[in-house]
Design a protein around this motif. Structure first.
Motif, PDB file in Angstrom:
ATOM      1  N   ARG A  73       0.844  -1.192   0.000  1.00  0.00           N
ATOM      2  CA  ARG A  73       0.000   0.000   0.000  1.00  0.00           C
ATOM      3  C   ARG A  73       0.881   1.243   0.000  1.00  0.00           C
ATOM      4  O   ARG A  73       2.078   1.171   0.292  1.00  0.00           O
ATOM      5  CB  ARG A  73      -0.965   0.012   1.172  1.00  0.00           C
ATOM      6  N   VAL A  74       0.276   2.364  -0.312  1.00  0.00           N
ATOM      7  CA  VAL A  74       0.957   3.658  -0.336  1.00  0.00           C
ATOM      8  C   VAL A  74       0.313   4.547   0.719  1.00  0.00           C
ATOM      9  O   VAL A  74      -0.914   4.660   0.778  1.00  0.00           O
ATOM     10  CB  VAL A  74       0.853   4.298  -1.738  1.00  0.00           C
ATOM     11  N   VAL A  79       1.855   5.262  -6.774  1.00  0.00           N
ATOM     12  CA  VAL A  79       2.670   4.362  -7.602  1.00  0.00           C
ATOM     13  C   VAL A  79       1.783   3.649  -8.611  1.00  0.00           C
ATOM     14  O   VAL A  79       0.572   3.539  -8.424  1.00  0.00           O
ATOM     15  CB  VAL A  79       3.423   3.284  -6.767  1.00  0.00           C
ATOM     16  N   PHE A  80       2.419   3.150  -9.648  1.00  0.00           N
ATOM     17  CA  PHE A  80       1.815   2.157 -10.525  1.00  0.00           C
ATOM     18  C   PHE A  80       2.480   0.854 -10.113  1.00  0.00           C
ATOM     19  O   PHE A  80       3.682   0.678 -10.268  1.00  0.00           O
ATOM     20  CB  PHE A  80       2.076   2.468 -11.993  1.00  0.00           C
ATOM     21  N   LEU A 101      -1.854   2.659  -6.917  1.00  0.00           N
ATOM     22  CA  LEU A 101      -2.052   2.740  -5.477  1.00  0.00           C
ATOM     23  C   LEU A 101      -1.644   4.140  -5.051  1.00  0.00           C
ATOM     24  O   LEU A 101      -0.606   4.642  -5.482  1.00  0.00           O
ATOM     25  CB  LEU A 101      -1.186   1.724  -4.741  1.00  0.00           C
ATOM     26  N   SER A 102      -2.450   4.748  -4.189  1.00  0.00           N
ATOM     27  CA  SER A 102      -2.113   6.100  -3.757  1.00  0.00           C
ATOM     28  C   SER A 102      -2.623   6.351  -2.346  1.00  0.00           C
ATOM     29  O   SER A 102      -3.497   5.628  -1.841  1.00  0.00           O
ATOM     30  CB  SER A 102      -2.722   7.141  -4.709  1.00  0.00           C
ATOM     31  N   ALA A 103      -2.087   7.400  -1.737  1.00  0.00           N
ATOM     32  CA  ALA A 103      -2.601   7.825  -0.441  1.00  0.00           C
ATOM     33  C   ALA A 103      -4.062   8.247  -0.602  1.00  0.00           C
ATOM     34  O   ALA A 103      -4.870   8.045   0.305  1.00  0.00           O
ATOM     35  CB  ALA A 103      -1.757   8.967   0.110  1.00  0.00           C
ATOM     36  N   GLU A 123       4.715  10.217  -7.971  1.00  0.00           N
ATOM     37  CA  GLU A 123       4.831  11.497  -7.271  1.00  0.00           C
ATOM     38  C   GLU A 123       6.092  11.496  -6.424  1.00  0.00           C
ATOM     39  O   GLU A 123       6.565  10.432  -6.011  1.00  0.00           O
ATOM     40  CB  GLU A 123       3.620  11.722  -6.345  1.00  0.00           C
ATOM     41  N   ASP A 124       6.617  12.683  -6.156  1.00  0.00           N
ATOM     42  CA  ASP A 124       7.765  12.808  -5.254  1.00  0.00           C
ATOM     43  C   ASP A 124       7.390  12.386  -3.837  1.00  0.00           C
ATOM     44  O   ASP A 124       6.228  12.498  -3.426  1.00  0.00           O
ATOM     45  CB  ASP A 124       8.280  14.247  -5.223  1.00  0.00           C
TER      46      ASP A 124
END
Length: 181
Positions: A73-74, A79-80, A101-103, A123-124
């Motif tokens: 998870r992020v 991320v991909f 997956l993202s926040a 993303e950074d």
């Protein structure tokens, strides 16, 4: 939680229940009983956390022997995330599936044993967390080439070449990597 099957049997997208209000949110990311009731009787032995800048590509990693299942998870960024079936006897051998997956979307991704795994940060300052069913064993780690045309992963365009480690740059093709039975 909501479990979404992917094109690769056993690889799952998991959407946890998120309870939010003006203060923020709460979500349960791991509950052995809930996962067991959903058909995922898992025992984790190691948790990992990585932080990466935009454009970092990590993977495609796997261990053989000593394969790891990974629940990923992020918590910050995006991320991909990709899983590639490396089970020679599988009708899906060499096929891949990817998910963002993202926040923001708070999704998790279950990558079972027998699959290579990797991700590209979108993303950074992306924080990527994962639970593993087997400990890291560097002597058993292998890398499938992230850009192997035989696999044909369609990585998202990010406006730059991916940043990869020397180890990942030496990843092997599907034809030459040590696969599972």
């Amino acid at each position: 939680m909501n479990i979404i099957e992917t094109a690769l049997p056993g690889v799952l997208i998991i959407e946890p229940r998120v309870f939010g209000d003006a203060r923020g949110f709460f979500m349960e990311t791991w509950n052995a009983d809930a996962f067991r009731k959903a058909g995922l009787d898992l025992q984790f032995v190691q948790d990992n956390h990585s932080r990466s800048q935009k454009g970092v590509l990590r993977g495609l990693h796997f261990q053989n022997p000593g394969p790891q299942g990974k629940l990923v998870r992020v918590t910050k960024g995006a991320v991909f995330d990709v899983a590639v079936d490396l089970r020679w006897s599988s009708p899906h051998f060499g096929k891949w599936v990817g998910v963002e997956l993202s926040a923001q979307n708070q999704r998790m991704f279950w990558v079972p044993e027998g699959f290579a795994h990797g991700f590209l940060t979108l993303e950074d300052d992306t924080d990527f967390l994962y639970k593993c069913t087997a400990p890291y064993a560097p002597q058993s780690e292998h890398t499938l080439a992230w850009d192997d045309p035989a696999v044909g992963i369609e990585w998202p365009a990010i406006g730059m070449a991916p940043i990869i480690s020397d180890k990942d740059a030496r990843g092997l093709s599907l034809a030459n990597v040590l696969v599972f039975p």
